[in-house]
Design a protein around this motif. Sequence first.
Motif, PDB file in Angstrom:
ATOM      1  N   ALA A  15     -27.139 -18.816  35.743  1.00  0.00           N
ATOM      2  CA  ALA A  15     -27.850 -19.122  36.990  1.00  0.00           C
ATOM      3  C   ALA A  15     -27.798 -17.949  37.964  1.00  0.00           C
ATOM      4  N   GLY A  16     -27.089 -16.875  37.594  1.00  0.00           N
ATOM      5  CA  GLY A  16     -27.066 -15.671  38.417  1.00  0.00           C
ATOM      6  C   GLY A  16     -25.955 -15.609  39.444  1.00  0.00           C
ATOM      7  N   VAL A  17     -24.953 -16.470  39.356  1.00  0.00           N
ATOM      8  CA  VAL A  17     -23.810 -16.400  40.273  1.00  0.00           C
ATOM      9  C   VAL A  17     -23.033 -15.132  39.917  1.00  0.00           C
ATOM     10  N   LEU A  18     -23.063 -14.147  40.822  1.00  0.00           N
ATOM     11  CA  LEU A  18     -22.574 -12.808  40.484  1.00  0.00           C
ATOM     12  C   LEU A  18     -21.124 -12.777  40.021  1.00  0.00           C
ATOM     13  N   SER A  19     -20.247 -13.531  40.675  1.00  0.00           N
ATOM     14  CA  SER A  19     -18.844 -13.503  40.243  1.00  0.00           C
ATOM     15  C   SER A  19     -18.706 -14.048  38.828  1.00  0.00           C
ATOM     16  N   CYS A  20     -19.564 -14.984  38.454  1.00  0.00           N
ATOM     17  CA  CYS A  20     -19.522 -15.529  37.099  1.00  0.00           C
ATOM     18  C   CYS A  20     -20.180 -14.587  36.096  1.00  0.00           C
ATOM     19  N   VAL A  21     -21.220 -13.894  36.518  1.00  0.00           N
ATOM     20  CA  VAL A  21     -21.825 -12.883  35.648  1.00  0.00           C
ATOM     21  C   VAL A  21     -20.765 -11.832  35.327  1.00  0.00           C
ATOM     22  N   HIS A  22     -20.020 -11.412  36.361  1.00  0.00           N
ATOM     23  CA  HIS A  22     -18.945 -10.443  36.145  1.00  0.00           C
ATOM     24  C   HIS A  22     -17.887 -11.025  35.215  1.00  0.00           C
ATOM     25  N   THR A  23     -17.470 -12.256  35.462  1.00  0.00           N
ATOM     26  CA  THR A  23     -16.450 -12.888  34.623  1.00  0.00           C
ATOM     27  C   THR A  23     -16.918 -12.970  33.175  1.00  0.00           C
ATOM     28  N   ALA A  24     -18.178 -13.317  32.958  1.00  0.00           N
ATOM     29  CA  ALA A  24     -18.719 -13.341  31.596  1.00  0.00           C
ATOM     30  C   ALA A  24     -18.635 -11.944  30.978  1.00  0.00           C
ATOM     31  N   GLY A  25     -18.873 -10.909  31.781  1.00  0.00           N
ATOM     32  CA  GLY A  25     -18.721  -9.540  31.293  1.00  0.00           C
ATOM     33  C   GLY A  25     -17.296  -9.251  30.850  1.00  0.00           C
ATOM     34  N   VAL A  26     -16.335  -9.735  31.628  1.00  0.00           N
ATOM     35  CA  VAL A  26     -14.920  -9.565  31.253  1.00  0.00           C
ATOM     36  C   VAL A  26     -14.650 -10.270  29.931  1.00  0.00           C
ATOM     37  N   GLU A  62     -14.320 -26.131  28.306  1.00  0.00           N
ATOM     38  CA  GLU A  62     -15.157 -26.613  29.409  1.00  0.00           C
ATOM     39  C   GLU A  62     -15.288 -25.549  30.493  1.00  0.00           C
ATOM     40  N   ALA A  63     -14.176 -24.911  30.817  1.00  0.00           N
ATOM     41  CA  ALA A  63     -14.214 -23.868  31.847  1.00  0.00           C
ATOM     42  C   ALA A  63     -15.105 -22.714  31.398  1.00  0.00           C
ATOM     43  N   HIS A  64     -14.996 -22.329  30.130  1.00  0.00           N
ATOM     44  CA  HIS A  64     -15.838 -21.255  29.607  1.00  0.00           C
ATOM     45  C   HIS A  64     -17.313 -21.644  29.700  1.00  0.00           C
ATOM     46  N   GLU A  65     -17.633 -22.882  29.365  1.00  0.00           N
ATOM     47  CA  GLU A  65     -19.022 -23.339  29.436  1.00  0.00           C
ATOM     48  C   GLU A  65     -19.520 -23.347  30.881  1.00  0.00           C
ATOM     49  N   LEU A  66     -18.665 -23.749  31.816  1.00  0.00           N
ATOM     50  CA  LEU A  66     -19.055 -23.736  33.226  1.00  0.00           C
ATOM     51  C   LEU A  66     -19.331 -22.311  33.707  1.00  0.00           C
ATOM     52  N   SER A  83     -19.970 -22.078  42.119  1.00  0.00           N
ATOM     53  CA  SER A  83     -18.851 -21.223  42.507  1.00  0.00           C
ATOM     54  C   SER A  83     -17.526 -21.888  42.164  1.00  0.00           C
ATOM     55  N   VAL A  84     -17.460 -23.210  42.279  1.00  0.00           N
ATOM     56  CA  VAL A  84     -16.230 -23.923  41.919  1.00  0.00           C
ATOM     57  C   VAL A  84     -15.998 -23.797  40.421  1.00  0.00           C
ATOM     58  N   SER A  85     -17.057 -23.936  39.607  1.00  0.00           N
ATOM     59  CA  SER A  85     -16.889 -23.848  38.162  1.00  0.00           C
ATOM     60  C   SER A  85     -16.448 -22.452  37.753  1.00  0.00           C
ATOM     61  N   CYS A  86     -16.986 -21.428  38.397  1.00  0.00           N
ATOM     62  CA  CYS A  86     -16.604 -20.068  38.055  1.00  0.00           C
ATOM     63  C   CYS A  86     -15.165 -19.805  38.464  1.00  0.00           C
ATOM     64  N   GLU A  87     -14.784 -20.268  39.647  1.00  0.00           N
ATOM     65  CA  GLU A  87     -13.400 -20.110  40.093  1.00  0.00           C
ATOM     66  C   GLU A  87     -12.455 -20.793  39.115  1.00  0.00           C
ATOM     67  N   THR A  88     -12.816 -21.993  38.643  1.00  0.00           N
ATOM     68  CA  THR A  88     -11.988 -22.700  37.671  1.00  0.00           C
ATOM     69  C   THR A  88     -11.876 -21.893  36.391  1.00  0.00           C
ATOM     70  N   GLY A  89     -13.001 -21.348  35.927  1.00  0.00           N
ATOM     71  CA  GLY A  89     -12.976 -20.523  34.720  1.00  0.00           C
ATOM     72  C   GLY A  89     -12.119 -19.292  34.886  1.00  0.00           C
ATOM     73  N   GLN A  90     -12.192 -18.652  36.049  1.00  0.00           N
ATOM     74  CA  GLN A  90     -11.382 -17.471  36.294  1.00  0.00           C
ATOM     75  C   GLN A  90      -9.899 -17.838  36.358  1.00  0.00           C
ATOM     76  N   ARG A  91      -9.571 -18.951  36.998  1.00  0.00           N
ATOM     77  CA  ARG A  91      -8.174 -19.366  37.083  1.00  0.00           C
ATOM     78  C   ARG A  91      -7.624 -19.662  35.695  1.00  0.00           C
ATOM     79  N   LEU A  92      -8.403 -20.357  34.864  1.00  0.00           N
ATOM     80  CA  LEU A  92      -7.950 -20.639  33.506  1.00  0.00           C
ATOM     81  C   LEU A  92      -7.821 -19.347  32.711  1.00  0.00           C
ATOM     82  N   ARG A  93      -8.709 -18.394  32.959  1.00  0.00           N
ATOM     83  CA  ARG A  93      -8.669 -17.113  32.267  1.00  0.00           C
ATOM     84  C   ARG A  93      -7.333 -16.433  32.485  1.00  0.00           C
TER      85      ARG A  93
END
Length: 176
Positions: free
Chosen positions: A34-45, A23-27, A2-12
């Motif tokens: 791994a199925g973290v829903l907020s990150c699955v959504h972010t990857a969709g964006v 690095e943020a994109h890779e995280l 969740s921390v990695s996804c939050e970092t990726g979203q903030r950088l986005r």
Amino acid sequence: YSVSCETGQRLRYGADGIFTRDEAHELVRLAASAGVLSCVHTAGVYFHEGWMTTKSDADARAHYFFAARHGHSVAQVDLGHMLFESSTNKEQDLEAVQWWRKAAEQDSPAGLYNLANAYWQGRGVTQDDSHAVQLFTKALEAGSMRASLALAEAALEGRGTPRDLKRAGSMISVAL
């Protein structure tokens, strides 16, 4: 994750972080796999906008669908948008409305607003100004400022509510 996804979203969205963009994109990618829903959504964006990856509506839709199916309200709203914007038939409109209804059931301001707008336009549902006004009101109460403009329009035109210029003015001031 969740921390990695939050970092990726903030950088986005331009916020500073401790990771490079790559690095943020890779995280985000790892957390999404791994199925973290907020990150699955972010990857969709990322796929939808072509941000740090090749633009792919099919991949965006697949990511949104996975997160939406598991109850992620923002993904439900975004999947509804993809379906509605590219709609060539009533079935897509109906499916978009179904996803917005699921988000609205979670009191998502965007879900409520989009569902109201579908009733306002009569796309995917039977056109119903009164029900649209009720949903726009719920959307406003849930935090959608766009809903206040829709309510102002309804009051100006007398659609779904009595014509009331004073109320229309107050709804416009809420949006500002």
